[in-house]
Each structure stands twice: as structure tokens, then as C-alpha cells.
Design an enzyme around this catalytic site. Structure first.
Site, mmCIF file in Angstrom:
data_model
loop_
_atom_site.group_PDB
_atom_site.id
_atom_site.type_symbol
_atom_site.label_atom_id
_atom_site.label_comp_id
_atom_site.label_asym_id
_atom_site.label_seq_id
_atom_site.Cartn_x
_atom_site.Cartn_y
_atom_site.Cartn_z
ATOM 1 N N GLY A 27 -59.384 -14.432 -28.916
ATOM 2 C CA GLY A 27 -59.452 -14.331 -30.055
ATOM 3 C C GLY A 27 -59.795 -13.023 -30.722
ATOM 4 N N MET A 29 -62.006 -11.442 -31.327
ATOM 5 C CA MET A 29 -63.483 -10.571 -30.573
ATOM 6 C C MET A 29 -63.913 -11.221 -29.515
ATOM 7 S SD MET A 29 -64.111 -8.043 -33.080
ATOM 8 C CE MET A 29 -65.782 -7.557 -33.000
ATOM 9 N N ASP A 145 -70.072 -24.091 -37.607
ATOM 10 C CA ASP A 145 -68.426 -23.834 -38.235
ATOM 11 C C ASP A 145 -68.020 -25.230 -36.929
ATOM 12 O OD1 ASP A 145 -65.814 -22.849 -38.268
ATOM 13 O OD2 ASP A 145 -65.941 -21.471 -36.420
#
Length: 417
Positions: A27, A29, A145
Site C-alpha cells: 500500500g 505506507m 475501518d
């Protein structure tokens, strides 16, 4: 450090024990690798922080704190529906998290491949994910999330919640950034999108939105792929409803309520979905019936096996060592263990006559008489009888004034007329 594997593949060794090989995902980061723990001889997943060049130091520090929060959040949880953290290793000043490796697909991939899930499959996802969230909330952790991409469906049917990267424990200090909305626009709760504080109720909305996607084959909100327009629709627009009525649809509508306090609790979610599942421990996702759980003493995975993992396919189990014993299947548990045994209480001893008590104690203490012991007892009894007779005769003679050792003869001639 790096080294060459026996198969000639360039790998890295971190922490002196974790050998990284294949890339599982990447991804903005972070990067996730397939690895192997050379101490415990098991496959692991290794999540490494990746800070792109040019990122300000403050954002890099926040990213390091975020990955440590995930490690702390998962490290304090132990639940079958949550990915387990094994270790955290410092590599050049950055934390690297060692996680449980589950050969699986995430729910977003499954939806993309098959369109929609069946009602029973959706119920399995909802039941399991609600269980994981309930454990997290009881530990004071909000996931923040919940979405199909963070729900893993393993090749053996297990469902696990993952990626607690933006999770927050109520004991942690808040992490805020100007203009930053934590979460995925299509699945974010309306109050969070509006800038209000994140509470566990936000996970309830995320669970409902995830089940909506599983049942409908599309996210509940998506305005032409524009995140800003999508967030605006989440805050101000109508809540979408599933096209068909079902028990799963009822749960979705009870979770996707704009008032956080009015959302269905997780216990009730599991209660509503449970009747749709024949056996919660035997989910409806066919895969490898002997999905790999690598234990001690098994061979190190080969390059071909690692390549299969990087391609998203589970590697086969290595052959059992020669002479290995087959495990015996345990006997099935009873449907009900039955009532607990009554508690043992100290009862007062009944009052008995002294003689009866002494007799009982004597009889309880006396050993059984057999063999030569019986003969000895007979002889001893006879000796006691003889001694008693002699003692009685001697006492009688003494009382009569006669010596016990002489005998006197009395005749009628010796008596007076």
C-alpha cells in the site's frame, strides 16, 4: 540483512529469525511479506512500514505510531476471528510486525470474483466479524475501518478481521491531522465523515455496509469514484436498502442507522444471524479441507511454495515424516455436558453410643485374618483360658487358708461326734 536461499532466491532475514520471501501486498505506507519463522518453523506474515521519499518527518512518525498501534491492539486480543500478532521487530528504527499468516482472500476480492454471496455465506461473515468486533470493543479498541477489504476468508473457511492500522484504544492519545478522514469513504460512518468523534458505533455501521456489499455485490455508497462526493452522500444522502428482504437485510438496515445510539448491538447481530448457519464452526466456504497449519519439525517451504503464496494460492502441506503416527480423532463431545455435580458441604457427624463407636473403630481398624495368623490366634486364646483357670484355682486356695502347693485329705473319722 539479506542472504541467498538454498533455492537461489534472494531473501531477507530480520530479527535473526524471520526470513522474508514473497510479496503479499503493498500500500501507500506499508508492505506485507510472506515469511518463515526459523525458530518455531512456521509461516508468518510480516508487515513492514514503507515511507515514500519526500514524506515529512511528522507524517512518517505518525505512520510508525499507527503501525505500533495495530501491534498493540492485536497483541492485546486473542480471538478466533481476529488476526494474531506474534512479534514486533525493530529494523533500522522502524517497527516490523510479525502476524499470523492465513492463506485467504479478502471479502472484496471474493465479491469481485463471484458478484454476491449467498445468504448463508453473508450470515457467516456477519456472525464471525461481529464476534471479532465484540472482542475488540470489550478490550476498549475500535477498529475504525471495517470494510470488505479488511475481512479475510481463509481457504479452510475461517473468517478473520484484519488491518487494525487505524484502530484506537480508549487509553491512547488521539491522532489528528488537518483535513484527514480515517477510514474508507464508501464504508465510513456518517458521524465520522461529518468530523465527529469515533466511537465503537462506527464499527457497527461499517459491519452493516460490509454485509450490504456482500449481499448486493457493490458498496453502499460510491459517487463516480469521487471520495469527496461519496463522503457528502454518506452524510447527507439517504441510507441505501438491500433490494431483497431477508434476515441478513434486516440486520443491515438495523446497523446502517445514522443515529449511532440506535444501531443494533453486536450481541443482537449474532443472535439474528445464528439461525441462518447450520454450524458456525463449519463455514460454507469450500477450500482445502486440510488447509495448511505448519507446525514444528516440518520442512522449510520451498521457492515453489512461496511463489504459490505470492500468487494468492495456498501451498500444499509437506508430506508427513516417515514413521509419523496418525493422530487419533477425539471422541465427539456430548450435546450437553449435563448439570454440574452438587457442591460438597461439611455435614455434622451423627451422634452414636460410645460402645458402638469404639466397636466400629475396632472393626474398621482390624486387618483381615488369614493363614498362619489364624493358628496363632487360636493358640493364644487357649493359653489365655488355661492361665485364667490356674489363676482362679490359686486364688481359691489362698482364700481358704491353704497352700496352693499342698493337698489335705479330710475323712469322717477326724470329725467330732
Amino acid at each position: 540483512m539479506s542472504q541467498d536461499s538454498p533455492e537461489g532466491q534472494h531473501v531477507r532475514l530480520i530479527g535473526g529469525r524471520y526470513r522474508l520471501s514473497d510479496l503479499l501486498g503493498s500500500g501507500a505506507m506499508g508492505t506485507v511479506w510472506a515469511g518463515y519463522d526459523e525458530v518455531l518453523q512456521r509461516r508468518v506474515a510480516v508487515k513492514e512500514l514503507k515511507v515514500p521519499p519526500g514524506v515529512p518527518e511528522q507524517e512518517a512518525a505518525e505512520a510508525r505510531e499507527r503501525i505500533m498501534r495495530e501491534a498493540r491492539a492485536l497483541g492485546g486480543l486473542s480471538h478466533p476471528n481476529i488476526i494474531t500478532v506474534f512479534d514486533v521487530v525493530d529494523v533500522d528504527g522502524a517497527p516490523v510486525v510479525v502476524l499470523e499468516l492465513v492463506p485467504s482472500r479478502n471479502l472484496a476480492t471474493m465479491i469481485g470474483e463471484q458478484g454476491t454471496l449467498t445468504l448463508q455465506q453473508s450470515a457467516v461473515v456477519g456472525f464471525a466479524t461481529a464476534g471479532g468486533l465484540r472482542a475488540a470493543h470489550r478490550s476498549g479498541i475500535t477498529h475504525r475501518d471495517v470494510k470488505p477489504g479488511n475481512v479475510l476468508v481463509a481457504d479452510d473457511g475461517r473468517v478473520k478481521l484484519t488491518d487494525f492500522g487505524i484502530a484506537r484504544n480508549i487509553a491512547d492519545a488521539p491522532m489528528t491531522s488537518v483535513g484527514l478522514v480515517l477510514g474508507s469513504p464508501a464504508y465510513i460512518a456518517p458521524e465520522v465523515a461529518a468530523g465527529q468523534p469515533v466511537t465503537p458505533a462506527a464499527d457497527l455501521w461499517g459491519l452493516g455496509a460490509t454485509l450490504f456489499a456482500a449481499l448486493e455485490g457493490r458498496p453502499p455508497y460510491d459517487v463516480h469514484g469521487d471520495p469527496v462526493s461519496t463522503i457528502t452522500e454518506v452524510v447527507d444522502g439517504e441510507v441505501p436498502r438491500p433490494r431483497t428482504s431477508s434476515a441478513v437485510a434486516d440486520v443491515i438496515m438495523a446497523l446502517m442507522v445514522k443515529d449511532p445510539d440506535a444501531r443494533m448491538p453486536l450481541d443482537e447481530v449474532r443472535h439474528r444471524l445464528r439461525p441462518l448457519i447450520d454450524d458456525p464452526d463449519d463455514p460454507l466456504y469450500p477450500g482445502s479441507p486440510d488447509a495448511p497449519t505448519i507446525g514444528a519439525g516440518l520442512p522449510v517451504p520451498t521457492a515453489a511454495e512461496r511463489a504459490e503464496f505470492s500468487a494468492g494460492r495456498p501451498a500444499p502441506l509437506p508430506p508427513a515424516p516417515t514413521g509419523a503416527r496418525h493422530l487419533v480423532e477425539p471422541a465427539p463431545l456430548a450435546t450437553s455436558p449435563g448439570p454440574l455435580p452438587p457442591a460438597r458441604t461439611r455435614q455434622p457427624a451423627p451422634v452414636r453410643p460410645v460402645a458402638a463407636t469404639a466397636s466400629r473403630r475396632h472393626s474398621a481398624a482390624a486387618p483381615p485374618v488369614t493363614g498362619m495368623a489364624a493358628v496363632g490366634l487360636v493358640v493364644a486364646g487357649a493359653a489365655v483360658v488355661v492361665a485364667g483357670a490356674i489363676g482362679g484355682w490359686t486364688a481359691t486356695r489362698l482364700l481358704a487358708g491353704q497352700s496352693p502347693f499342698t493337698t489335705a485329705t479330710v475323712s469322717s473319722a477326724d470329725t467330732a461326734p
